[in-house]
Design a protein around this motif. Sequence first.
Motif, PDB file in Angstrom:
ATOM      1  N   SER A  11      -7.686   3.732   2.324  1.00 13.80           N
ATOM      2  CA  SER A  11      -7.717   2.628   3.155  1.00 13.80           C
ATOM      3  C   SER A  11      -6.399   1.662   3.129  1.00 13.80           C
ATOM      4  O   SER A  11      -5.997   1.494   1.842  1.00 13.80           O
ATOM      5  N   PHE A  12      -6.077   1.058   4.020  1.00 14.11           N
ATOM      6  CA  PHE A  12      -5.294  -0.325   3.928  1.00 14.11           C
ATOM      7  C   PHE A  12      -5.712  -1.188   3.103  1.00 14.11           C
ATOM      8  O   PHE A  12      -5.014  -1.621   1.974  1.00 14.11           O
ATOM      9  N   LYS A  17      -5.800  -4.112  -2.203  1.00 14.03           N
ATOM     10  CA  LYS A  17      -6.360  -4.507  -3.347  1.00 14.03           C
ATOM     11  C   LYS A  17      -5.584  -3.928  -4.645  1.00 14.03           C
ATOM     12  O   LYS A  17      -5.248  -4.796  -5.671  1.00 14.03           O
ATOM     13  N   LYS A  18      -5.007  -2.556  -4.465  1.00 17.15           N
ATOM     14  CA  LYS A  18      -4.121  -2.393  -5.633  1.00 17.15           C
ATOM     15  C   LYS A  18      -2.835  -3.093  -5.806  1.00 17.15           C
ATOM     16  O   LYS A  18      -2.583  -3.342  -6.904  1.00 17.15           O
ATOM     17  N   ALA A  44       6.268   0.665  -3.748  1.00 18.56           N
ATOM     18  CA  ALA A  44       5.855   1.772  -3.020  1.00 18.56           C
ATOM     19  C   ALA A  44       4.527   1.265  -2.112  1.00 18.56           C
ATOM     20  O   ALA A  44       4.581   1.886  -0.909  1.00 18.56           O
ATOM     21  N   LEU A  45       3.931   0.403  -2.601  1.00 19.10           N
ATOM     22  CA  LEU A  45       2.622   0.031  -1.941  1.00 19.10           C
ATOM     23  C   LEU A  45       3.058  -0.913  -0.769  1.00 19.10           C
ATOM     24  O   LEU A  45       2.610  -0.571   0.137  1.00 19.10           O
ATOM     25  N   VAL A  46       3.896  -1.677  -0.998  1.00 17.27           N
ATOM     26  CA  VAL A  46       4.537  -2.553   0.058  1.00 17.27           C
ATOM     27  C   VAL A  46       5.079  -1.749   1.408  1.00 17.27           C
ATOM     28  O   VAL A  46       4.632  -2.127   2.549  1.00 17.27           O
ATOM     29  N   GLU A  51       4.457   0.222   6.698  1.00 17.19           N
ATOM     30  CA  GLU A  51       4.522   1.226   7.560  1.00 17.19           C
ATOM     31  C   GLU A  51       3.296   1.370   8.552  1.00 17.19           C
ATOM     32  O   GLU A  51       2.979   1.465   9.512  1.00 17.19           O
ATOM     33  N   ARG A  52       2.039   1.046   7.823  1.00 17.77           N
ATOM     34  CA  ARG A  52       0.635   1.091   8.361  1.00 17.77           C
ATOM     35  C   ARG A  52       0.564  -0.028   9.197  1.00 17.77           C
ATOM     36  O   ARG A  52      -0.043   0.287  10.518  1.00 17.77           O
TER      37      ARG A  52
END
Length: 65
Positions: A11-12, A17-18, A44-46, A51-52
């Motif tokens: 999930s977003f 949190k990661k 990569a998380l950013v 995008e989401r």
Amino acid sequence: MSKKIQKSKESFEENLKKLESLVETLENGPPLEEAIEIYEKGMALVKNLEERLEKIERRIYEVKN
């Protein structure tokens, strides 16, 4: 997209949190090689989160109009 970030399974909020955890790790000053790997994962998380958010904003705009 990074193999470690699976858009459909996490999930977003989980990804956020990661990212927060990675930032905290970087703030503790890991060795340079480790810091670079953490930074790459964070970026990569950013990208995934941005995008989401764009998709969510489009959906809200469509519903609103």
